[in-house]
Design a protein around this motif. Sequence first.
Motif, PDB file in Angstrom:
ATOM      1  N   GLU A 267     -24.784 -94.420  41.074  1.00  0.00           N
ATOM      2  CA  GLU A 267     -23.615 -95.241  41.358  1.00  0.00           C
ATOM      3  C   GLU A 267     -22.982 -95.674  40.045  1.00  0.00           C
ATOM      4  O   GLU A 267     -23.615 -95.657  38.997  1.00  0.00           O
ATOM      5  N   PHE A 268     -21.717 -96.033  40.136  1.00  0.00           N
ATOM      6  CA  PHE A 268     -20.996 -96.519  38.967  1.00  0.00           C
ATOM      7  C   PHE A 268     -20.044 -97.615  39.414  1.00  0.00           C
ATOM      8  O   PHE A 268     -19.596 -97.647  40.563  1.00  0.00           O
ATOM      9  N   GLN A 269     -19.732 -98.531  38.503  1.00  0.00           N
ATOM     10  CA  GLN A 269     -18.875 -99.671  38.815  1.00  0.00           C
ATOM     11  C   GLN A 269     -18.138-100.087  37.558  1.00  0.00           C
ATOM     12  O   GLN A 269     -18.748-100.270  36.513  1.00  0.00           O
ATOM     13  N   THR A 270     -16.813-100.231  37.658  1.00  0.00           N
ATOM     14  CA  THR A 270     -16.032-100.650  36.496  1.00  0.00           C
ATOM     15  C   THR A 270     -15.945-102.162  36.364  1.00  0.00           C
ATOM     16  O   THR A 270     -15.706-102.669  35.281  1.00  0.00           O
TER      17      THR A 270
ATOM     18  N   GLY B 224     -15.251 -97.693  41.526  1.00  0.00           N
ATOM     19  CA  GLY B 224     -16.700 -97.618  41.683  1.00  0.00           C
ATOM     20  C   GLY B 224     -17.059 -96.686  42.824  1.00  0.00           C
ATOM     21  O   GLY B 224     -16.211 -96.317  43.644  1.00  0.00           O
TER      22      GLY B 224
ATOM     23  N   LYS C 112     -20.620 -94.245  44.855  1.00  0.00           N
ATOM     24  CA  LYS C 112     -21.986 -93.746  44.897  1.00  0.00           C
ATOM     25  C   LYS C 112     -21.958 -92.236  45.033  1.00  0.00           C
ATOM     26  O   LYS C 112     -21.060 -91.673  45.658  1.00  0.00           O
TER      27      LYS C 112
ATOM     28  N   VAL D   7     -18.022 -99.043  31.931  1.00  0.00           N
ATOM     29  CA  VAL D   7     -18.481 -98.698  33.271  1.00  0.00           C
ATOM     30  C   VAL D   7     -19.993 -98.888  33.320  1.00  0.00           C
ATOM     31  O   VAL D   7     -20.712 -98.429  32.435  1.00  0.00           O
TER      32      VAL D   7
END
Length: 157
Positions: free
Chosen positions: A80-83, A120, A122, A150
């Motif tokens: 997952e990634f999230q700004t 963001g 997944k 990020v």
Amino acid sequence: MFNSEKPKLYWNWQRTAAVVIAVLAVLQFFRANRPRPAAEIPAAPKYTTGTIVDAPIVVPPREFVSYRAEFNRQTNLKGEFQTGSKKVRVECLVLDAENFELWKSGSANERIAATNYVPGGKVIRVLEPGVYYIVVSNRDAPGADTEKTVRVSFVAE
């Protein structure tokens, strides 16, 4: 006088001969017992397992950050990634090695996973054995002229 010097001369030749023989023996010993060159053992391939990345990263303007992963068996990739802001958007891709090179050059490519430009998301995929790249891109994102931070986390199970 003549008799007393003869044994000294004889004794010097014996010592000299003994020293020469000893030196030759030592040289022969070291020549015969040279260390052997290290055998060239091919390095065992290092396959990726566990955490691939789990950290905040900075993606430079109009650039990308990639992580290489090599699997020797079928592997579950979860990430997952999230700004941190709905206005900050990046793209997350999973590509095999051949398509990663095509993608870098701007050519047509096949993506295993792609999120488009979002704040963001997944990624969950089952990958076959091979070399893969996880890419966080800021190349063509809205606001691509600024660097973006990020939070990225990917694990191979």
